[in-house]
Structures are given as C-alpha cells and as structure tokens.
Design a protein around this motif. Sequence first.
Motif, PDB file in Angstrom:
ATOM      1  N   GLU A 100       0.809  -1.214   0.000  1.00 59.87           N
ATOM      2  CA  GLU A 100       0.000   0.000   0.000  1.00 59.87           C
ATOM      3  C   GLU A 100       0.849   1.273   0.000  1.00 59.87           C
ATOM      4  OE1 GLU A 100      -3.196  -0.486  -0.282  1.00 59.87           O
ATOM      5  OE2 GLU A 100      -2.996  -2.668  -0.012  1.00 59.87           O
ATOM      6  N   ASP A 101       2.149   1.126   0.103  1.00 62.86           N
ATOM      7  CA  ASP A 101       3.045   2.289   0.234  1.00 62.86           C
ATOM      8  C   ASP A 101       4.181   2.140  -0.766  1.00 62.86           C
ATOM      9  OD1 ASP A 101       5.064   4.119   1.036  1.00 62.86           O
ATOM     10  OD2 ASP A 101       4.332   4.102   3.105  1.00 62.86           O
ATOM     11  N   GLU A 102       4.103   2.843  -1.885  1.00 63.82           N
ATOM     12  CA  GLU A 102       5.063   2.661  -2.970  1.00 63.82           C
ATOM     13  C   GLU A 102       6.480   3.067  -2.581  1.00 63.82           C
ATOM     14  OE1 GLU A 102       6.789   1.508  -6.376  1.00 63.82           O
ATOM     15  OE2 GLU A 102       4.792   1.004  -5.637  1.00 63.82           O
ATOM     16  N   VAL A 103       6.620   4.113  -1.766  1.00 65.63           N
ATOM     17  CA  VAL A 103       7.971   4.526  -1.357  1.00 65.63           C
ATOM     18  C   VAL A 103       8.609   3.449  -0.483  1.00 65.63           C
ATOM     19  CG1 VAL A 103       9.341   6.248  -0.109  1.00 65.63           C
ATOM     20  CG2 VAL A 103       7.395   6.970  -1.506  1.00 65.63           C
ATOM     21  N   PHE A 104       7.838   2.913   0.437  1.00 64.57           N
ATOM     22  CA  PHE A 104       8.335   1.823   1.287  1.00 64.57           C
ATOM     23  C   PHE A 104       8.675   0.607   0.428  1.00 64.57           C
ATOM     24  CE2 PHE A 104       7.163  -1.417   4.774  1.00 64.57           C
ATOM     25  CZ  PHE A 104       8.466  -1.436   5.267  1.00 64.57           C
ATOM     26  N   ASN A 105       7.825   0.316  -0.519  1.00 63.43           N
ATOM     27  CA  ASN A 105       8.057  -0.782  -1.456  1.00 63.43           C
ATOM     28  C   ASN A 105       9.407  -0.621  -2.160  1.00 63.43           C
ATOM     29  OD1 ASN A 105       7.463  -3.060  -3.089  1.00 63.43           O
ATOM     30  ND2 ASN A 105       6.712  -1.724  -4.702  1.00 63.43           N
ATOM     31  N   GLN A 106       9.665   0.569  -2.676  1.00 64.97           N
ATOM     32  CA  GLN A 106      10.920   0.825  -3.374  1.00 64.97           C
ATOM     33  C   GLN A 106      12.107   0.781  -2.419  1.00 64.97           C
ATOM     34  OE1 GLN A 106      11.630   1.063  -6.690  1.00 64.97           O
ATOM     35  NE2 GLN A 106       9.530   0.281  -6.780  1.00 64.97           N
ATOM     36  N   ALA A 107      11.910   1.260  -1.204  1.00 68.23           N
ATOM     37  CA  ALA A 107      12.988   1.215  -0.213  1.00 68.23           C
ATOM     38  C   ALA A 107      13.422  -0.223   0.059  1.00 68.23           C
ATOM     39  CB  ALA A 107      12.534   1.887   1.079  1.00 68.23           C
ATOM     40  N   LEU A 108      12.453  -1.129   0.150  1.00 66.98           N
ATOM     41  CA  LEU A 108      12.779  -2.533   0.394  1.00 66.98           C
ATOM     42  C   LEU A 108      13.382  -3.189  -0.845  1.00 66.98           C
ATOM     43  CD1 LEU A 108       9.716  -3.749   2.514  1.00 66.98           C
ATOM     44  CD2 LEU A 108      11.941  -2.954   3.311  1.00 66.98           C
ATOM     45  N   LEU A 109      12.793  -2.929  -2.005  1.00 61.55           N
ATOM     46  CA  LEU A 109      13.260  -3.566  -3.232  1.00 61.55           C
ATOM     47  C   LEU A 109      14.668  -3.133  -3.620  1.00 61.55           C
ATOM     48  CD1 LEU A 109      10.111  -3.578  -5.548  1.00 61.55           C
ATOM     49  CD2 LEU A 109      11.273  -5.555  -4.567  1.00 61.55           C
ATOM     50  N   THR A 110      15.041  -1.918  -3.282  1.00 65.75           N
ATOM     51  CA  THR A 110      16.363  -1.418  -3.651  1.00 65.75           C
ATOM     52  C   THR A 110      17.408  -1.659  -2.558  1.00 65.75           C
ATOM     53  OG1 THR A 110      15.772   0.807  -2.864  1.00 65.75           O
ATOM     54  CG2 THR A 110      15.445   0.337  -5.213  1.00 65.75           C
ATOM     55  N   SER A 111      17.031  -2.393  -1.507  1.00 69.29           N
ATOM     56  CA  SER A 111      18.002  -2.746  -0.466  1.00 69.29           C
ATOM     57  C   SER A 111      19.121  -3.596  -1.054  1.00 69.29           C
ATOM     58  CB  SER A 111      17.323  -3.548   0.646  1.00 69.29           C
ATOM     59  OG  SER A 111      16.227  -2.868   1.191  1.00 69.29           O
ATOM     60  N   ASP A 112      20.329  -3.383  -0.548  1.00 66.95           N
ATOM     61  CA  ASP A 112      21.435  -4.273  -0.905  1.00 66.95           C
ATOM     62  C   ASP A 112      21.366  -5.563  -0.098  1.00 66.95           C
ATOM     63  OD1 ASP A 112      22.986  -2.428  -2.710  1.00 66.95           O
ATOM     64  OD2 ASP A 112      22.922  -1.217  -0.886  1.00 66.95           O
ATOM     65  N   ILE A 113      20.870  -5.442   1.124  1.00 66.37           N
ATOM     66  CA  ILE A 113      20.649  -6.597   1.998  1.00 66.37           C
ATOM     67  C   ILE A 113      19.217  -6.519   2.499  1.00 66.37           C
ATOM     68  CG2 ILE A 113      21.178  -7.592   4.258  1.00 66.37           C
ATOM     69  CD1 ILE A 113      24.060  -6.866   3.873  1.00 66.37           C
ATOM     70  N   LEU A 114      18.449  -7.583   2.302  1.00 67.77           N
ATOM     71  CA  LEU A 114      17.083  -7.673   2.807  1.00 67.77           C
ATOM     72  C   LEU A 114      16.948  -9.015   3.510  1.00 67.77           C
ATOM     73  CD1 LEU A 114      14.309  -6.223   2.879  1.00 67.77           C
ATOM     74  CD2 LEU A 114      13.692  -7.531   0.834  1.00 67.77           C
TER      75      LEU A 114
END
Length: 238
Positions: A37-51
């Motif tokens: 529901e939160d696109e910025v949060f989504n991108q923050a997670l997807l662009t992580s180097d480590i998740l």
Amino acid sequence: MTEFLEYNITLNLPNQLPERQLIANTINPHSYCVAKEDEVFNQALLTSDILVPDGVGVVWATKLLYNRKIAKISGFDLHLHFLELLQKNGGGRVFYLGSSPTTLFLIRARIEREYPKVKVGIWSPPFKEEFTVEDNQEMISKVNSFQPDVLFVGMTAPKQEKWVHYNKAGLDSKVICSIGAVFDFYAGTVKRPNEFWIKLGLEWLPRFLKEPRRLWRRNLISTPKFVLEMIRIKNNLF
C-alpha cells in the motif's frame, strides 16, 4: 511483490565492510503487507542491498513458493553481526539515529563494555510524524560529522526505511541498517523474548501478549493476509 521472496532475500551477511554504500533492511509479513500500500516503502525494500527474512512467515513463504529452505535473520542478528565484524577487524565507528536519549545512552554504555574497540555516536531526532527540512539537515549533519562505518536507524517501520531511502545519497556511512525495535532490545528498555520462543519461531507471541494494542494489527490482520496471499500466489504460479 513476490520479487521480495524470489530475488531480494539475503541469506549471507558480508564478512567485511563494503567499498560502496550498502543499505540493509528487514522484511516480515507485516512490512510485506504495508509495502503493498506504500510505494515509497516498497521501493525502499526492493532497492536494499541486503534484505533479511526477519520473520518465520517469510521463511515459510519462501519454502512454500520456491522450495527454498532459509533461516530467519532478525534485525537483532543484523545489528550484532556488524558490531562483531568491526570488533574482530580492529574496531570502527557506529552511529545510532533514533529513539530517546535514555535509550541511546544505555546502548552506548553497553557497547563500551561489550565491544571496546567500537566507537559510538548517538542522536535522538524529534518525535514527530514528519521531519522538516531543518530536522533532516541536522540529522544528516550529526551523522556525517561522526563519519560512521555503520549507521543504525531506529524510527519504526516504514518511517525509518523511507527516511533512509530519501536521504541515503547525503549520508556518509559505509553501511546503513534500519533496525527499529532493536534499539530498545539492546538497551534493555524493552525485554526481548527469551531463546525458547525464538527457537520455536514464536518470538512474536510474547511481544503481542505484552503489547496487544500496539501489535494487534500486525499479528491479527497482516499475518493472516500474508498467509492467504502466499497460498493464492502458490495456486497461481503452479
């Protein structure tokens, strides 16, 4: 959204500090649902180097969808990993951004005892829904003046991940980790469930029973939604 599970989950943590900036985040069923529901949060997670898979639900879903057996890696594990890495390699500098001054002082005192080669910087930003431009500039200035090897950010999700996502280019730190509740666990201001619950994969249960008002949405809404979505995806994929 399955790209979190299929491509981005990190199974091995680095054994040395990176040459370029590295962003580390965690994912669990609740953050998965919030990110939808939160696109910025989504991108923050997807662009992580480590998740890292900080939840037994993510471990279960990865096995269900891709028949991959992975281990849970909590934010607490991520935190200790980098402290131990710095201590083992002769020392370094860490900065804690977030939480209250009391919690930060307790963190610094514990690190001085347990990791004497690690120097600690701290800053407690104002408690507010959104930071002003001036707030952000002050926070970035405090971090950069210390020049940490590792920056730990603890402002609760998704605020902390989004803040890092927006400001990472201006932060002078080799590693940036958003680790939320770990600040209180490590300081001892909130007791982490004991090893019995952690090994059973039920670390969430004592926390929920202790703080039902704060955690009810995470455990009673997000977790069932996550489970149902994983089953639906499984049926669609295969």
